[in-house]
Write a protein that holds these residues in place. Structure first.
Motif, short mmCIF file in Angstrom:
data_model
loop_
_atom_site.label_atom_id
_atom_site.label_comp_id
_atom_site.label_asym_id
_atom_site.label_seq_id
_atom_site.Cartn_x
_atom_site.Cartn_y
_atom_site.Cartn_z
N ALA A 46 0.93 -1.32 -0.06
CA ALA A 46 -0.06 -0.19 0.19
C ALA A 46 1.07 1.13 -0.01
O ALA A 46 1.64 1.41 0.95
N ARG A 47 0.63 2.17 -1.18
CA ARG A 47 1.34 3.38 -0.90
C ARG A 47 0.24 4.47 -1.22
O ARG A 47 -0.37 4.60 -2.04
N VAL A 78 2.57 8.83 2.41
CA VAL A 78 2.42 10.42 2.99
C VAL A 78 1.29 10.57 3.33
O VAL A 78 0.94 11.67 4.08
N ASP A 79 0.40 9.80 3.47
CA ASP A 79 -1.09 9.83 4.03
C ASP A 79 -1.14 9.05 5.32
O ASP A 79 -0.12 8.66 5.89
N ARG A 80 -2.42 8.61 5.65
CA ARG A 80 -2.62 7.76 6.85
C ARG A 80 -3.01 6.51 6.62
O ARG A 80 -3.48 5.90 7.43
N ARG A 368 2.89 7.33 -8.95
CA ARG A 368 2.98 7.71 -7.53
C ARG A 368 4.45 8.09 -7.08
O ARG A 368 4.85 7.77 -6.02
N GLY A 369 4.61 9.39 -7.79
CA GLY A 369 5.51 9.91 -7.48
C GLY A 369 7.03 9.42 -7.77
O GLY A 369 7.99 9.76 -7.53
N ARG A 370 7.28 8.03 -8.57
CA ARG A 370 8.24 7.40 -8.87
C ARG A 370 8.40 7.23 -10.40
O ARG A 370 7.36 7.13 -10.88
#
Length: 384
Positions: A46-47, A78-80, A368-370
């Motif tokens: 999970a990301r 970077v979230d919950r 997802r930022g990659r």
């Protein structure tokens, strides 16, 4: 004679594609097998999945047969995500950054499996959801076939932008050639739902064997095949569902760009050709009807379409109805995705063109930022 030949060509293209999904294998709910289910370890990479995880974890708690453990691997969120996982009763593993040569997801799965103890491994994407009888059905399927069992979930489609995923869903399953009785000899798997024994997983090399691959699920299927282990695919039907890309265009477009850029080379040649012919029919029906209507309206530019306008009207209607038949089996798509199929078809074309550009010009996409490399043998050395 030309009208007959035209109609025949449209029919052949439609049948060629539809043949790949003519006898769709669908996961059925199974009877309770509590003893075996207690041996199942669930691994969820999970990301940034705080919105998706609650539904998945709640569905696991409602299963008719309880799993032995649920491990959520927080892949640099970077979230919950971490808080949601622990609140939902899962064991949390915080993934370290992927080593060189590993994709983020493969590394997360590798670490998650290493933190489990069950004899059977169920790897699930965070956006999946299981019906109460799904695990029992998966266990029965694995009991019959062994090796790697892969389920492509039923697409629970949300808002308008998600409806434009219709062609992506159909083409990905059609080109795989993995869902009919005469399934392709080329091994194929779909990552959202994978069930295997730990023994077979380790024999195939696990995610270490596919550590640098964008399509780790497809390469995992090939790793099983090389070891002489079977790979069996089924559609999710009512038992396994997913909702992909609820985050809007900024999530949907890069997601399908990544999948198309990497998936084109992984699909079987025969089913891929059938899918291309099927797509050609849809483009011809859309453009042919438009040009025929311009002809009938007395367009000053002269004849634009070959064939009688009635051929194109019938061709459009048949194409739309056939698309409706396929979509009802693959997802909860709304009426306009098939009745006005040129709209999602145009979206498919645009993302396909973007994917080709990303592959040929840049050699990578961002997910997802990659950065995810899509070209070359080591196409994802720095990505995941």
């Amino acid at each position: 004679m030309s009208d007959l030949a035209l109609a025949l060509a449209l029919l052949v293209g439609t049948v060629a594609g539809g043949w790949q999904l003519r006898d769709l294998r669908v996961l059925c709910p199974g009877a309770g097998r509590g003893a075996e289910a207690s041996r199942v370890s669930v691994v969820v990479p999970a990301r940034d999945e705080e919105a998706s995880l609650p539904a998945l974890l709640a569905s696991l708690a409602r299963l008719h047969v309880a799993v032995g453990e649920v491990v959520v691997v927080d892949d640099g969120s970077v979230d919950r995500t971490a808080a949601v996982a622990t609140t939902g009763g899962a064991t949390l593993v915080s993934a370290s950054p992927p080593p060189p040569g590993w994709t983020g997801k493969a590394w997360a799965c590798h670490q998650g499996v290493g933190a489990t103890s069950g004899d059977l491994l169920l790897l699930l994407d965070a956006d999946t959801e299981l019906a109460a009888g799904a695990l029992a059905g998966l266990l029965e399927l694995h009991g019959r076939h062994g090796g790697l069992v892969s389920v492509q979930p039923f697409h629970a489609v949300g808002g308008g932008h998600e409806q434009l995923s219709s062609y992506f869903n159909v083409v990905s399953m059609m080109a795989s050639g993995a869902f009919g009785r005469g399934a392709s000899s080329r091994p194929m798997a779909f990552g959202p739902c994978l069930l295997t024994s730990r023994e077979d997983y380790e024999r195939a090399g696990g995610h270490t064997a596919v550590r640098g691959e964008v399509l780790d699920d497809v390469e995992l299927a090939r790793a099983y095949h090389r070891c002489g282990l079977p790979v069996h695919c089924a559609a999710g039907g009512e038992e396994v569902r997913m909702r992909s890309y609820p985050g809007g265009w900024r999530q949907l477009v890069p997601g399908w760009t990544k999948n198309m850029a990497s998936g084109a080379s992984a699909a079987a040649p025969g089913p891929t050709l059938a899918a291309v012919l099927w797509l050609c029919v849809h483009h011809a029906a859309a453009v042919g009807l438009l040009l025929a209507l311009l002809d009938v309206s007395g367009s000053p530019v002269g004849p634009l379409a070959h064939g009688h306008p009635l051929v194109w009207v019938v061709g459009y209607v048949v194409t739309a109805l056939h698309l409706r038949l396929l979509l009802t089996r693959l997802g909860s798509f709304r009426w306009w995705t098939w009745a006005l199929f040129p709209l999602p078809l145009l979206a498919f074309d645009a993302v396909f063109a973007r994917s080709v550009g990303a592959t040929l010009l840049r050699g990578s996409v961002t997910w997802r930022g990659r950065p995810v490399r899509t070209r070359g043998r080591d196409r994802v050395r720095e990505a995941g």
